[in-house]
Design a protein around this motif. Structure first.
Motif, mmCIF file in Angstrom:
data_model
loop_
_atom_site.group_PDB
_atom_site.id
_atom_site.type_symbol
_atom_site.label_atom_id
_atom_site.label_comp_id
_atom_site.label_asym_id
_atom_site.label_seq_id
_atom_site.Cartn_x
_atom_site.Cartn_y
_atom_site.Cartn_z
ATOM 1 N N ASN A 237 -1.103 2.903 8.239
ATOM 2 C CA ASN A 237 -1.170 1.326 8.709
ATOM 3 C C ASN A 237 -0.948 1.468 9.264
ATOM 4 O O ASN A 237 -0.232 0.272 10.100
ATOM 5 N N SER A 238 0.723 2.372 10.103
ATOM 6 C CA SER A 238 1.094 1.946 11.285
ATOM 7 C C SER A 238 -0.189 2.031 12.238
ATOM 8 O O SER A 238 0.336 1.724 13.460
ATOM 9 N N CYS B 20 -6.506 7.406 10.207
ATOM 10 C CA CYS B 20 -6.104 5.670 11.408
ATOM 11 C C CYS B 20 -7.003 5.505 12.379
ATOM 12 O O CYS B 20 -7.111 3.658 12.147
ATOM 13 N N ILE C 240 0.605 -1.176 0.227
ATOM 14 C CA ILE C 240 0.633 0.045 0.048
ATOM 15 C C ILE C 240 1.112 1.137 0.121
ATOM 16 O O ILE C 240 0.731 2.402 -0.341
ATOM 17 N N GLY D 73 -2.940 7.696 3.770
ATOM 18 C CA GLY D 73 -3.563 6.487 3.670
ATOM 19 C C GLY D 73 -2.554 5.187 3.799
ATOM 20 O O GLY D 73 -2.800 4.554 5.045
ATOM 21 N N ALA D 74 -1.671 5.722 3.634
ATOM 22 C CA ALA D 74 -0.435 4.473 3.830
ATOM 23 C C ALA D 74 -0.063 4.479 4.622
ATOM 24 O O ALA D 74 0.250 3.775 5.566
ATOM 25 N N LEU E 162 -9.062 3.037 9.642
ATOM 26 C CA LEU E 162 -7.975 1.017 9.451
ATOM 27 C C LEU E 162 -7.360 0.782 10.211
ATOM 28 O O LEU E 162 -7.522 -0.197 10.245
ATOM 29 N N VAL F 56 -8.846 -3.504 10.586
ATOM 30 C CA VAL F 56 -8.389 -4.726 10.807
ATOM 31 C C VAL F 56 -8.810 -4.929 12.234
ATOM 32 O O VAL F 56 -8.694 -6.784 12.320
ATOM 33 N N PRO G 263 -2.917 0.502 12.850
ATOM 34 C CA PRO G 263 -3.455 -1.113 13.549
ATOM 35 C C PRO G 263 -2.039 -1.389 13.730
ATOM 36 O O PRO G 263 -2.471 -2.340 14.769
ATOM 37 N N THR G 264 -0.998 -1.496 13.009
ATOM 38 C CA THR G 264 -0.073 -2.475 13.376
ATOM 39 C C THR G 264 0.560 -1.818 15.017
ATOM 40 O O THR G 264 1.068 -2.713 15.757
#
Length: 327
Positions: A258-259, A86, A1, A254-255, A89, A93, A261-262
């Motif tokens: 992804n941090s 954030c 992504i 948006g990419a 996502l 997830v 949900p991680t």
């Protein structure tokens, strides 16, 4: 992504350069068989021009991105969008693992209901968001025209008597903080605020699966209206020749999101290991409530601030951005 976002930004910057230069014959070299020497020279010259154009396109990309990111309103919109991504996502997830833990006997039913909510209510929210945003723009334009007409034909006392005080107060507040361009930001602002209690209720419905799904549906209905209006304001703020690059950078935010949900997963894993009182589903519900609701709240705040921020570039590209916007 993340790679897709970067590629989108680069490709859009190359395909949509800020200058209007066109290449003749679409860059195709016609070779005359009767003059091989002239053809070879033409090919070498064309290759040299192609190399120079590629360098110019790269310069245009970074120049366009720099000018876009120098606009205060755009900076705030990107940051607000990052926070909003954030929250979305984290739900995308971690919602399924949570609901399957909280309602293990309804796992199959959840899969069906969730698909209907995401596909049906999410799509409905997106369409309604764009429709309402366009209606708000029309309302502002009409209000400005009426106000100008009243100012020209009536006194201040007569004008005040035409509109109820409460309605006039709300109208005044909106006009003081929003214009024809930024009024669309009301959708992500209000939608994110309304999504906070809806999401909290969805994750704190106890053992009532139907109530939890009801609030999940409400959350999608009020939250997913933000995308179209945000893109519209973003593109109108950067100018016609930079909309592609701006869209690529938007995807890139948006990419980066992804941090979220991680990070939530890492915290959740440590919490489950250390917890001796709460179940795993309760731990996850607590983390999702804090993370998602905080993202919604902060994104609405920064969307609100962006509405009153300057739409002019802070650097040397200010006149160009203003010119592109007028186009």
């Amino acid at each position: 992504i993340g790679g897709f976002g970067g590629v989108a930004a680069i490709v859009s910057g190359i395909l949509l350069p800020s200058d209007g230069g066109d290449r003749n014959n679409n860059g195709i070299v016609v070779v005359d068989d009767q003059n091989d020497d002239a053809s070879s020279s033409s090919i070498m010259q064309q290759q040299s021009e192609d190399n120079g154009e590629a360098k110019n396109n790269n310069n245009n990309l970074f120049s366009s991105a720099g000018q876009i990111l120098s606009i205060p309103r755009v900076q705030l919109i990107y940051f607000a969008s990052f926070l909003r991504f954030c929250s979305g996502l984290m739900i995308g997830v971690w919602a399924a693992p949570y609901f399957k833990q909280a309602f293990p006997d309804d796992a199959a039913q959840y899969a069906v209901v969730n698909a209907l909510i995401v596909g049906g209510l999410g799509m409905t929210s997106g369409i309604l968001g764009g429709y309402i945003a366009d209606g708000l723009v029309t309302w502002v334009k009409k209000g400005d025209e009426e106000e100008a007409s009243l100012s020209a034909n009536t006194t201040g006392e007569e004008e005040g008597g035409l509109i109820p005080s409460s309605a006039a107060g709300v109208t005044s507040i909106l006009r003081d903080n929003f214009d024809e361009e930024t009024i669309r930001l009301l959708l992500p602002i209000v939608g994110s605020l309304l999504a906070i209690p809806a999401w909290y209720q969805a994750t704190h419905a106890g053992t009532n699966f139907e109530a939890s799904m009801f609030w999940l549906g409400v959350e999608y209905l009020v939250a997913e209206c933000w995308f179209g209006p945000t893109i519209a304001v973003l593109q109108s703020s950067v100018g016609a020749s930079r909309t592609g690059t701006a869209q690529g950078l938007f995807v890139l935010t948006g990419a980066f999101a992804n941090s979220a949900p991680t990070l939530l997963g890492w915290i959740y894993g440590n919490k489950v290991i250390d917890s001796t009182t709460l179940s795993s589903s309760e731990e996850l519900a607590s983390l999702l409530s804090v993370g998602v609701c905080a993202g919604y709240l902060l994104s609405s705040v920064f969307f609100l601030i962006s509405a009153s921020a300057s739409a002019n570039s802070g650097g040397g590209g200010m006149q160009q951005v203003a010119q592109d916007t007028n186009e």
